[in-house]
Design an enzyme around this catalytic site. Structure first.
Site, short mmCIF file in Angstrom:
data_model
loop_
_atom_site.label_atom_id
_atom_site.label_comp_id
_atom_site.label_asym_id
_atom_site.label_seq_id
_atom_site.Cartn_x
_atom_site.Cartn_y
_atom_site.Cartn_z
N GLU A 45 85.21 49.55 -23.22
CA GLU A 45 85.73 48.30 -21.38
C GLU A 45 86.02 47.58 -21.54
O GLU A 45 86.06 45.91 -22.23
CB GLU A 45 83.97 48.69 -20.82
CG GLU A 45 83.57 47.71 -19.72
CD GLU A 45 81.74 47.57 -19.48
OE1 GLU A 45 81.20 48.37 -20.48
OE2 GLU A 45 81.47 45.99 -18.88
N ARG A 49 87.89 40.56 -16.19
CA ARG A 49 87.79 38.50 -16.11
C ARG A 49 89.16 38.01 -16.40
O ARG A 49 88.83 36.52 -16.11
CB ARG A 49 86.89 38.91 -16.51
CG ARG A 49 85.61 39.04 -16.54
CD ARG A 49 84.22 38.16 -17.84
NE ARG A 49 83.48 39.56 -17.65
CZ ARG A 49 82.74 39.59 -18.76
NH1 ARG A 49 82.56 38.45 -19.61
NH2 ARG A 49 82.03 40.13 -19.22
N THR A 72 83.10 44.53 -15.03
CA THR A 72 83.12 44.12 -13.76
C THR A 72 83.92 44.81 -13.19
O THR A 72 84.74 43.42 -12.50
CB THR A 72 83.62 42.56 -15.01
OG1 THR A 72 83.97 42.28 -16.38
CG2 THR A 72 83.59 41.28 -14.13
N LYS A 132 74.03 51.11 -16.12
CA LYS A 132 73.84 49.95 -17.33
C LYS A 132 72.88 49.24 -16.37
O LYS A 132 72.35 48.75 -15.55
CB LYS A 132 75.03 48.74 -16.15
CG LYS A 132 75.52 47.94 -17.24
CD LYS A 132 76.78 47.68 -16.97
CE LYS A 132 76.68 45.90 -16.97
NZ LYS A 132 78.20 45.68 -17.03
O1 LIG Z 1 80.73 41.31 -16.32
C1 LIG Z 1 80.60 43.00 -16.77
O2 LIG Z 1 80.96 43.63 -16.04
C2 LIG Z 1 79.84 43.15 -17.92
O3 LIG Z 1 79.88 44.66 -18.39
C3 LIG Z 1 79.32 41.76 -18.76
C4 LIG Z 1 78.90 41.93 -19.81
O4 LIG Z 1 78.25 43.51 -20.22
C5 LIG Z 1 78.44 41.32 -20.89
O5 LIG Z 1 79.23 40.16 -20.57
C6 LIG Z 1 78.41 41.80 -22.44
O6 LIG Z 1 77.48 40.79 -21.97
P1 LIG Z 1 76.94 40.35 -24.03
O7 LIG Z 1 77.16 41.47 -24.34
O8 LIG Z 1 76.16 39.41 -24.11
O9 LIG Z 1 78.35 39.71 -24.50
#
Ligand SMILES: O=C(O)C(=O)C[C@H](O)[C@H](O)COP(=O)(O)O
Length: 213
Positions: A45, A49, A72, A132
């Site tokens: 994925e 960003r 994102t 999700k």
């Molecule tokens: O913006 C989105 O669509 C995302 O998917 C955000 C991510 O799920 C998280 O940033 C992952 O979180 P961490 O594994 O805690 O770094």
């Protein structure tokens, strides 16, 4: 289960973990994808960003075995950009009717972010049942998903946000959870390719370990 759910589930079942990637340098895209796929994590994925995210998706698609998605994705414009780049699945942090409808119409495997019962009811209205759960830890962790999911037996989840190698097995043990998302195997900065592959290999074994208990 409808066709859309089946196609999302195919992506979710490729590995117990979907790496969530923030690619800062386009030159890093190919070696990172090669290391993750070699380690046993083929679903990638790439979050939209960073300015090079679209180029990163295109580069990663060259890696044999990689199934490259966009994360994102916030609105139908982002969706269109991701699909133009060849994204094979779409992930969003939340769910809006506009994005949900556009994603369903496109037919692309889509994992919308949900955090509460209302989000899940909107997803069901749109015909989406593979979701999700975000932000998984900050939103109450395993007890929160257990409590919410008990009302929605037809839903299956990819918890993401705060997932670590230490807490992933507890999530993966839930019947409602198919896989988790996490960014831990690709930390910020210059990629250590051998380390990424080693961490991917450990992540790819998480489900087996849990099932073997
Ligand atoms: O913006 C989105 O669509 C995302 O998917 C955000 C991510 O799920 C998280 O940033 C992952 O979180 P961490 O594994 O805690 O770094």
């Amino acid at each position: 289960m409808n066709d859309l759910a089946r196609s999302v589930e195919r992506v979710m079942r490729l590995a117990p973990v979907i790496p969530v990637l923030v690619i800062e340098d386009p030159d890093h895209a190919l070696p990172i994808a090669e290391a993750l796929v070699a380690g046993g994590l083929p679903a990638l994925e790439v979050t939209l960003r960073t300015p090079c995210a679209i180029d990163a998706i295109k580069a990663m698609k060259q890696v044999p075995g990689a199934v490259v998605g966009a994360g994102t994705v916030l609105n139908p414009d982002d969706l269109a950009r991701a699909l133009d780049a060849g994204a094979e699945f779409i992930v969003s942090p939340g769910l809006t009717p506009a994005l949900g409808q556009a994603a369903v119409e496109s037919g692309v495997p889509y994992l919308p972010g949900t955090a509460n019962a209302s989000d899940m009811m909107l997803a069901l209205d749109l015909g989406l049942s593979r979701l999700k759960f975000f932000p998984a830890m900050a939103n109450g962790g395993v007890p929160a998903l257990k409590a919410i999911a008990s009302a929605f037996g037809q839903l299956r989840f990819c918890p993401t946000g705060g997932i670590t190698p230490a807490n992933a097995p507890e999530w993966l043990a839930l019947d409602a959870v198919i896989c988790v998302g996490g960014s831990w195997m690709v930390p910020k900065g210059k990629p250590d390719i051998a380390r990424i592959e080693a961490d991917a290999r450990l992540a790819a074994q998480l489900l087996d370990k849990e099932k073997a208990l």
